[in-house]
Every structure is written in C-alpha cells, then in structure tokens.
Write a protein that holds these residues in place. Structure first.
Motif, mmCIF file in Angstrom:
data_model
loop_
_atom_site.group_PDB
_atom_site.id
_atom_site.type_symbol
_atom_site.label_atom_id
_atom_site.label_comp_id
_atom_site.label_asym_id
_atom_site.label_seq_id
_atom_site.Cartn_x
_atom_site.Cartn_y
_atom_site.Cartn_z
ATOM 1 N N ALA A 25 -5.484 2.508 -7.320
ATOM 2 C CA ALA A 25 -6.400 1.378 -7.156
ATOM 3 C C ALA A 25 -6.099 0.282 -8.175
ATOM 4 O O ALA A 25 -6.145 -0.914 -7.851
ATOM 5 C CB ALA A 25 -7.843 1.862 -7.290
ATOM 6 N N GLY A 26 -5.787 0.674 -9.401
ATOM 7 C CA GLY A 26 -5.454 -0.306 -10.425
ATOM 8 C C GLY A 26 -4.203 -1.086 -10.094
ATOM 9 O O GLY A 26 -4.137 -2.305 -10.304
ATOM 10 N N LEU A 27 -3.179 -0.409 -9.559
ATOM 11 C CA LEU A 27 -1.940 -1.102 -9.198
ATOM 12 C C LEU A 27 -2.155 -2.072 -8.035
ATOM 13 O O LEU A 27 -1.614 -3.181 -8.035
ATOM 14 C CB LEU A 27 -0.872 -0.069 -8.833
ATOM 15 N N LEU A 28 -2.945 -1.654 -7.039
ATOM 16 C CA LEU A 28 -3.217 -2.549 -5.915
ATOM 17 C C LEU A 28 -3.967 -3.792 -6.368
ATOM 18 O O LEU A 28 -3.691 -4.913 -5.922
ATOM 19 C CB LEU A 28 -4.008 -1.801 -4.843
ATOM 20 N N PRO A 56 0.659 13.501 -4.540
ATOM 21 C CA PRO A 56 0.827 12.773 -3.277
ATOM 22 C C PRO A 56 -0.494 12.131 -2.844
ATOM 23 O O PRO A 56 -1.567 12.720 -2.975
ATOM 24 C CB PRO A 56 1.256 13.861 -2.284
ATOM 25 N N LEU A 57 -0.404 10.929 -2.338
ATOM 26 C CA LEU A 57 -1.553 10.206 -1.801
ATOM 27 C C LEU A 57 -1.274 9.872 -0.342
ATOM 28 O O LEU A 57 -0.122 9.789 0.081
ATOM 29 C CB LEU A 57 -1.796 8.908 -2.580
ATOM 30 N N HIS A 58 -2.347 9.674 0.402
ATOM 31 C CA HIS A 58 -2.177 9.215 1.786
ATOM 32 C C HIS A 58 -3.189 8.124 2.059
ATOM 33 O O HIS A 58 -4.349 8.207 1.624
ATOM 34 C CB HIS A 58 -2.349 10.344 2.790
ATOM 35 N N ALA A 59 -2.754 7.101 2.780
ATOM 36 C CA ALA A 59 -3.613 5.954 3.091
ATOM 37 C C ALA A 59 -3.964 5.958 4.573
ATOM 38 O O ALA A 59 -3.070 5.990 5.429
ATOM 39 C CB ALA A 59 -2.903 4.657 2.715
ATOM 40 N N VAL A 98 0.830 -1.203 0.000
ATOM 41 C CA VAL A 98 0.000 0.000 0.000
ATOM 42 C C VAL A 98 0.864 1.252 0.000
ATOM 43 O O VAL A 98 0.651 2.184 -0.787
ATOM 44 C CB VAL A 98 -0.958 -0.005 1.206
ATOM 45 N N VAL A 99 1.858 1.292 0.879
ATOM 46 C CA VAL A 99 2.719 2.478 0.963
ATOM 47 C C VAL A 99 3.526 2.645 -0.319
ATOM 48 O O VAL A 99 3.684 3.770 -0.835
ATOM 49 C CB VAL A 99 3.647 2.373 2.182
#
Length: 815
Positions: A380-383, A265-268, A251-252
């Motif tokens: 989302a596609g990569l995960l 930048p994204l944050h989970a 995820v990170v």
C-alpha cells in the motif's frame, strides 16, 4: 533466485567484491551458483531533453529530434520513427559509438539525407522490460546529460542463488540481506512497512470468512481505492527485470516487488467484481471449474483450496488467480490479498493442475504467517508513493489459530560438544542474535550455561537443539572449527545386503554385462504388451497420483518392461550386442490398498521386493579370422544365471520347463532350488518383442534377490583334493523330447551314489534314426572314490546300475 546487488544494498552495506560476497554466502550455507552481469553492454547512454521535433523533410514516417544532452555538450540530432516524443520530455539516447544492452553497436547513420547522431531508446533496448512500443520517457528528476545507466541502476551484478527447501526465508531480498548482515556484522535495514491511509475503513468495504482453517492459517486483505492505470517507476521495473520478473503494470509490479522483497506473495482482485463484498476461503466443490489468468480452464476437486465470493471461485489459493476478478485498465478499486496457506495443500494443488508459479513455489515450502500484514502495508505504501492508489484504513484479517513462537532450550556445553570446539556462551548467543533469534542465558550448578532460544517466526526449520548447532557453525564459520582426528571405534562398513548386491554386480560384469539404471515405473500399455492374463497378480499395480508422464503412471510390478525399453534404446543407437542387468525394486499393493483402503499418512501403499533382471540380444561374440560371429541365445542367459550361482556358491540349482508371459513357449525355464522358484529365464515371445521394437531373439531373466541371498547363506562344505584317479564312462540314451536333461542327470546321480563325481551332457541328436518325438542324449560320467582306486569291476557294477535306473525310471532306450 536472482539477487541484484544494487537492490540488496538498500538493506545492508556491502563492502565485499561480488566474488568475495558469493564465497561468504556459500560458506554460510546459501550457495551462489553464478554471478551474472546485467546491462554491461550499455555504452555511451545518456539522457537528453527534447528541444524540438520536426517532420523529416523526405519521409512522412520519420521525425527529426534535436536534443539537449547537458551543459558543455553540443546539441545532438537524432532521427526516429517513434510518435510519443514531444518537446520538453526527457528521453534516453545512445550516442554514436555506444552500444545497446545486447552489445549491438550504434554509429552515425544517414536517413534520406538527414544524419542521425545516435538513437532514442525504448525500455526493451535498455533491458528494463519487453515494451518496445515507444521511446521510454524519463522522470523529471533526470537531468540532461545524466548517466542513466548509473542513476537508474541498469548495470548491476546479480547473484544466482540455490536455495534449499528448508530455507524459504532466503527466497527474498530481505532474507538474503539478513544472512549477509549476520556474516559481515553489518546493520540490517528492513524496508519500511508503514503507509498513509485515508479515513474510509476497510472493514466496511470487505468481509473475510475462512471455511477451511486447516488449509488457511491466516488471511489478510487491504482495499486500495482510486487506482490509476499506469506503469511502475523505472527504478522498480529495472529491479524486477534484473531479478528475472517481467514488469507489467503498477499494481502487478508492486505485488511482485513485495514478494521478492519480503517473501510474501500477494494477489490483487478487482474489488468491484467480488460479489457481495465477501471473500470466502473454502475447499473447491466437486466438478467446479475456474478459468485462470493464463486462459486455461481448470477442473477442480475438493482437495483444493479456493478463494471465492458468495457466487463463484475467484482464484486457486496460493497458485494463480482467475480471469473473473482480473485487474484491468478499467479497475478503480483493488482488493489486495496476503495470506498463509498450508504448504502441503498448495503443493498438491500445483501438481494436480500442472501449474507452478512463483507464488506456489514459495507457499509449498512453508511461509511465515507473521509476514502477511507487513507485506500489505508495504504494498500500500509503494502504491501511494507512486500515485497509483490510496489505502483505506486498516487491514481486514482472520487469524483462527495464532502460532506461539517456538522455544528451544539447550546449554553451551551441549552445542560445543557437537561443534567440536569450545567457543563460549557469549559467542554462541552473538551468532544466534545476529540471525534474529532471541537468547536468554542462565547459569546452572555444573558450570554450564543454560540457553533459552526464541526462534523467529520466519525460521520454521529450527525446532531442535541440533538445529541451533548448525546456525552457530555457519555464522561463526565452518573454517573456524578446529580439525581433529576422531577417536574411538568408528562405525561403518557395508550392510550384508549391500555387500551381497555388490557380489552379484561383480559376477555379472565379469560375465560381460553392463549395469543399467531405469525408472521404477510402467504404464497400462506395458501390462497389455507383456501379455499378462487378466487375473495375473502383476496387473495389480500401485497407481502414481501425479505421474510426470503417462508411461510412468504405475509403480512397476516387474522389471521386464524397463529392461526391454533400455534394450530398445541401445538397439536404436546401433549397439550390435547388448547385455544389460539391473538390481532394482518392484512394487505390489498391500492388502489394504487392494481392498480400496486409502493408506494413512506415513504408511506405505506398496510391498517392495528386490529383483535382479537382465536382458541379452544381438551379437554375443564378434567374429574374428579364426571364429565366426555368434549371437546371444537361450543358453547364454541360462549360462549367466548358472555362472552367477556358481560365483555365489549356490549349489543344487536346476532349470525346469516353464510357460509364462512374456516368454516364448518351449524356450523358458524356471530357476529352482530345493523346490523354491528363484526366478525365470527365457526368450521373449515374438509378439512382445514386436511390441517393444526389439529383436525377436531377445533373452530375459529375473531373479528374486531375497531368495538368492538366502540361498547364498547356506553353509559351505570343503573336501580335500582327490588322491586317487577317476574313471570316465559314456552313456547314450533315447528318450521322449519332453524329458529334460536335468532329470536324466538327477537319475544318474541317484543311481551312482557317492561314486559319481560329475555328469556332463556332451551331445544331443534328433532325427529319423531315433524316431519322431524322441531324441538322443549322450552323457560323460566321471566316477571317483575318495579312499581308494576304483577297479573295473566296481565301475562296471555302478555303471550298469545307472543304465538300469534310466531304463526303469525314464523309459530310456540304451544306444
């Protein structure tokens, strides 16, 4: 920014060698600082399938592994202590004669009677990550005997780019690829942002509220369910490592990968830790605290933007997340954030908290709000691709004030005049189109072509026609602009102020001084060490909001602390004699700031004053065989000021006794001209010298440059060389010690009138012969007339008038 070329080739075809590529990017405005070769130390590294694993016959902690390293290759035997190796798995191995990523060579070795023909490798030894806990297990797609350095992209050329603050769009792989595609006329392949979604709607799982729309322009959220704790694919880890980012978890790693790929930048967040399934974007409350992911407790204020739920703060917007909503191995559902925050807010928050991250460094330069949803889809596609989670359908988004695309209008002739070359409307349009601009052309009656240019959302730095000129020039090629000699009268030359400052510098350098350059700051401690009284105006200083250090917390109101600190540095480096000077600025608060009124944006909080400061200490003249060593004293500092005034043709400067900190009482003089105080010169007070750890015999001076410059503008008077001889007479008088020699000189000139050509003090005596509290001053007076030779009678008459005047005005006793 680090740009691995293998990664870059995913978006654009590259036919140039790395050096040629670096030159092309630099000449188009994207400067390449260096080219780094990563993974170059890996030699004879291949993949092997584990055929058998048996315990070492002599050691209980070692295993003997037999490897199949491909067809037409004999099996290899390797001894290892790793416990995660099993039959059938594929592992990396460096064969004897090869080397690791750091260049360490590996040979055959014998372990307690069993010969090892190589070494099994961990991710750390391959340069992929810092994980050295076990052997790296390769995916099933890797076959025995494959060159994993090539197949996993472990060896690569990496460009180190210097990105200017106005080009945040180049802080990502796709941005650099866009630049390169425009330069080389190659097609650009943007990463696929689509993802497979499950039927459960995200809007039923999360709600987003923006309470501070002035600080958050857009907020998007996606929910990823059935999250599996695992490592990201090796190819992703290798790319992140080459780009300078440490791989952590799937995820990170995906959030970091998308940030480097799309500059978003994204944050989970751990979805189950968000209270009432609501995200609130708000300002921090006074005295609110948050423990960030680095383990530090941060004290917040109302100027900071927070990501919160209904109960507590979860993250510092655009800077760093909090421990309360951190992703862990037990996380089952993830909330992904993609937002666009006000860059000034992130900049201030980052500096207030002294916390700078990859995300904050991007947000503070200004990001594209349009990029927020595609970045979520890409993540989302990569995960989903790596089997680490499933995306719920839809994006939950709040976009209070959508921004309309910027439009710039100009003509081809206007651009050509600025370029200095006629390249035509078609070529101009082609250059802009390759960069992602939309161009619409229209003819106008004067024969020019009107150009209506739609600026892409990621180019926030282009807002005026002159910006388009720069874009055209760098894509067309700066080398293509024809050389031409400028025509007409060229503006230029030094300003009057700069020219005057240069004259001052030349005069002081000629007097033996060295120019210094100090920071325009001081501290509260400096004010105390200077000995300023509580009501001294120099204590009223402008405070720096985010100082780099405590000793730089105030804007300086005087240059004395900086000069004494510079002297201390030179003394500590064993300089025997120091004469430093600096032309700098001091800062005093405006009346509004003194009253506590916060200055409006764009208004200055301080009044600036140009000041000349100097410091002397130590040996002035080194000793020689014919002259003894002499140290700097008060008269050297006074002489430097007098010499400066002489070089600037400033007449009528006098020195009168003064007492003011940080100077020694009785060894300080005010520099005065026509009743206006130009500055102060004197010896530093012993307590001040001790506080700054400088010699007690330290001299300082400080002069107001504006007043000096005004005095230097006075009209000059010229007189012909004298035709008639001069007559010298001496006079010695006894006066009180409090009578200054300059007062005696003024009295002599008043009494002697126009016949007094010069007055020179040549002797000072204090002792029992003249009485306590008194001293004898001896002057040489030169009398001269411009139109005749003076007779003895005329000289005697004027000299007697001088003697009488001194006795009458200053109560002098003639000797």
């Amino acid at each position: 920014m680090r740009v691995p070329l293998r990664w870059l080739r995913e978006y654009v075809d590259i036919e140039l060698e790395p050096e040629q590529l670096a030159d092309a990017l630099t000449m188009s405005g994207t400067k390449v600082e260096s080219i780094d070769r990563v993974g170059g130390g890996l030699k004879r590294v291949t993949s092997g399938r584990v055929v058998s694993v048996v315990p070492h016959p002599e050691s209980g902690r070692l295993l003997v592994v037999e490897l199949d390293i491909g067809p037409r290759q004999a099996p290899k035997r390797v001894v290892t202590a790793a416990t995660n190796v099993a039959e059938g798995c594929v592992v990396p191995v460096v064969l004897a004669g090869g080397s690791l990523v750091d260049g360490e060579e590996i040979g055959e070795m014998e372990f307690e009677g069993v010969r090892s023909e190589g070494m099994l490798l961990s991710a750390r030894e391959l340069g992929i990550s810092e994980d050295g806990s076990g052997i790296l297990l390769l995916p099933d797609s890797v076959k025995p005997g494959d060159d994993i350095v090539e197949s996993l992209g472990l060896c690569d050329d990496v460009l180190e780019l210097e990105i200017t603050p106005n080009r945040p769009d180049c802080l990502c792989m796709s941005g650099v690829a866009r630049e390169l595609a425009a330069i080389t006329r190659k097609p650009l392949r943007m990463p696929m942002a689509a993802c497979v979604e499950v039927t459960q709607p995200a809007r039923d799982m999360i709600n987003v509220v923006i309470e501070a729309p002035d600080l958050c322009y857009r907020y998007c959220a996606r929910v990823i369910r059935r999250v599996r704790s695992r490592q990201s694919p090796i190819w992703m880890q290798a790319r992140l490592a080459a780009a300078g980012v440490r791989p952590i978890s799937a995820v990170v790693d995906v959030t970091n990968y998308v940030m480097l790929e799309l500059n978003q930048p994204l944050h989970a967040f751990d979805y189950d830790k968000v209270a009432q399934r609501t995200i609130i974007v708000r300002r921090a409350r006074e005295d609110e605290r948050l423990v960030t992911l680095d383990g530090a407790e941060r004290e917040l204020n109302s100027d900071m933007l927070m990501i919160a739920d209904s109960e507590r703060a979860l993250a510092v917007a655009g800077v760093m997340g909090g421990v309360a909503s951190e992703i862990t191995e037990k996380t089952e559902t993830v909330l992904l954030e993609s937002a666009c925050f006000a860059r000034q807010s992130v900049w201030r928050t980052s500096r207030t908290l002294k916390l700078r991250t990859e995300a904050s460094s991007r947000f503070e330069k200004g990001l594209d709000p349009v990029a927020a949803p595609p970045a979520l889809d890409r993540a989302a596609g990569l995960l989903a691709q790596m089997g680490a989670g499933e995306a719920c359908s839809g994006i939950v988004e709040v976009y209070p004030s959508p921004q309309a695309p910027a439009v710039v209008e100009t003509t081809d002739r206007w651009i050509e005049r600025r370029l200095g070359a006629g390249i035509g409307a078609d070529r101009i349009a082609d250059c802009l189109t390759r960069l992602g601009f939309g161009v619409c052309t229209q003819g106008v009656p004067d024969g020019a072509t009107r150009m209506i240019v739609s600026v892409p959302s990621f180019r926030g730095d282009v807002r005026q026609p002159v910006d388009l000129v720069e874009e055209v020039a760098r894509v067309w090629g700066y080398n293509e602009v024809p050389a031409a000699i400028p025509e007409g009268t060229l503006p230029g030359g030094y300003s009057d102020e700069y020219a005057f400052f240069e004259r001052v510098r030349e005069a002081l350098v000629g007097a033996g001084g060295t120019e210094a350059l100090t920071f325009p700051f001081m501290s509260e401690a400096d004010l105390g060490m200077m000995g300023f009284a509580p009501d001294d105006s120099r204590r009223m200083a402008v405070r720096v909001a985010n100082p780099l250090a405590e000793e730089q917390s105030l804007m300086r109101t005087t240059m004395y602390p900086a000069m004494l600190a510079a002297l201390r540095t030179n003394v500590n480096r064993r300089r025997r004699g120091v004469f430093l000077f600096e032309i700098g600025r001091t800062y005093s608060p405006t009346d509004a700031v003194r009253l506590g009124v916060e200055p409006a944006r764009g208004e200055t909080p301080a009044l600036e004053r140009s000041v000349l400061a100097g410091v002397m200490s130590g040996v002035g003249d080194g000793g020689t065989w014919y002259a003894p060593e002499r140290r700097y004293d008060f008269y050297d500092a006074k002489g430097a000021v007098e010499g400066l005034c002489a070089r600037l043709h400033i007449d009528g400067v006098t020195f009168s006794r003064a007492e003011c900190p940080p100077f020694h009482p009785g060894r300080t003089a005010a520099v005065v001209r026509d009743g206006v105080r130009l500055g102060t010169v004197g010896q530093v007070h012993p307590l001040v010298a001790g506080s700054y750890q400088v010699p007690e015999a330290t001299m300082l001076f400080e002069l107001d440059m504006a007043l000096l410059m005004e005095a230097a503008q006075s009209p000059r008077e010229y007189a012909p060389l004298p035709k008639y001889p001069a007559v010298e007479r001496d006079i010695a008088v006894v006066l009180g010690r409090d009578v200054a020699s300059c007062d005696v000189e003024r009295a002599i000139r008043r009494a002697g009138g126009a016949l007094v050509e010069s007055v020179r003090l040549f002797d000072v005596y204090e002792g029992p012969q003249v009485g306590e509290g008194r001293r004898s001053l001896a002057f040489s007076i030169t009398y001269q007339a411009a139109d005749r030779t003076l007779t003895d009678a005329e000289v005697n008459e004027v000299h007697d008038a001088v003697r009488a005047s001194l006795a009458r005005e200053l109560f002098a006793v003639l000797r």
